[in-house]
Design a protein around this motif. Sequence first.
Motif, PDB file in Angstrom:
ATOM      1  N   GLU A 131       6.659   3.193   1.208  1.00  0.00           N
ATOM      2  CA  GLU A 131       6.764   2.420  -0.027  1.00  0.00           C
ATOM      3  C   GLU A 131       8.090   1.676  -0.098  1.00  0.00           C
ATOM      4  N   MET A 134       8.151  -1.295   2.409  1.00  0.00           N
ATOM      5  CA  MET A 134       7.336  -2.397   1.919  1.00  0.00           C
ATOM      6  C   MET A 134       8.030  -3.120   0.759  1.00  0.00           C
ATOM      7  N   SER A 138       9.244  -7.087   0.810  1.00  0.00           N
ATOM      8  CA  SER A 138       8.766  -8.038  -0.193  1.00  0.00           C
ATOM      9  C   SER A 138       9.909  -8.619  -1.008  1.00  0.00           C
ATOM     10  N   VAL A 148       1.652 -12.038  -1.333  1.00  0.00           N
ATOM     11  CA  VAL A 148       0.990 -10.790  -0.966  1.00  0.00           C
ATOM     12  C   VAL A 148       1.495  -9.637  -1.822  1.00  0.00           C
ATOM     13  N   SER A 149       2.801  -9.608  -2.077  1.00  0.00           N
ATOM     14  CA  SER A 149       3.369  -8.513  -2.883  1.00  0.00           C
ATOM     15  C   SER A 149       2.851  -8.540  -4.307  1.00  0.00           C
ATOM     16  N   ARG A 151      -0.120  -9.556  -5.223  1.00  0.00           N
ATOM     17  CA  ARG A 151      -1.485  -9.026  -5.180  1.00  0.00           C
ATOM     18  C   ARG A 151      -1.496  -7.523  -4.952  1.00  0.00           C
ATOM     19  N   MET A 152      -0.475  -7.029  -4.260  1.00  0.00           N
ATOM     20  CA  MET A 152      -0.410  -5.596  -3.954  1.00  0.00           C
ATOM     21  C   MET A 152       0.330  -4.793  -5.026  1.00  0.00           C
ATOM     22  N   TRP A 155      -1.322  -1.652  -6.427  1.00  0.00           N
ATOM     23  CA  TRP A 155      -1.328  -0.570  -5.444  1.00  0.00           C
ATOM     24  C   TRP A 155       0.069   0.024  -5.268  1.00  0.00           C
ATOM     25  N   HIS A 156       1.083  -0.822  -5.349  1.00  0.00           N
ATOM     26  CA  HIS A 156       2.460  -0.340  -5.247  1.00  0.00           C
ATOM     27  C   HIS A 156       2.776   0.623  -6.385  1.00  0.00           C
TER      28      HIS A 156
END
Length: 238
Positions: A131, A134, A138, A148-149, A151-152, A155-156
Amino acid sequence: MSSSTFPLLTIARLSAIFVASLVLIWARVFKTSFIPRSPSSNDTLIFAVLHPLLMVIGFIILSGEAILVHRWLPGSRNVKKTVHLGMQGVALGCGILGIWTKFHGEDGVVANFYSLHSWMGLVSISLFGIEWVMGFMSFWHRGEMRRVSRRMLPWHVFIGLYTYGLSVATAETGLLEKLTFMQTYRNVPRRGSESILVNGLGLGLAFLAGIVIFAALSPKHHQLSIRPLKPIYSNDKY
């Protein structure tokens, strides 16, 4: 900071102080409970005591405070992300060092992975490290990585809170394992002061985790914007 978030942050910090105090008292007053059955040197006791201090105060409490950075820290989004990333990096370092102290002077890394506590700890620190990497990537990369970050992000948040909860559960299994060992091999009374302290520490960690997660997921009222309703009838038509 909204008025509804302030009491949650206060309760979270008071809970963190309570948990940290119990860990310090346990390590200072009952430090003989951390002596291995066959101690090889005085350093073994120091590293054994450092393990709960680093994992609870340095890893769990600090990472919990980092989760709430976006709730209490004023300033821009980049400032909050920088402080969040930095605090999580320190927490990760404390977690890695805390695991290393557990293996210092023992029979090696592999020999210590025999319990549910050890395996849960490995999963927790691995997820935490992934985590953080990532998040670091980002933060420092622009363009496509930024998109991308975004959109994620859900989830993060989910994986971050899951990892935090798993870390607290790992600490609970460690406390249970330690308390069982003390009551079995060191004849610590079940209703003695040390047993009460360890049980209180476990309850404090459970309460702290609940408050941190609830505060992290509570709505940010000060950031909600109400869009004006579009009129049903327009003067251009009527």
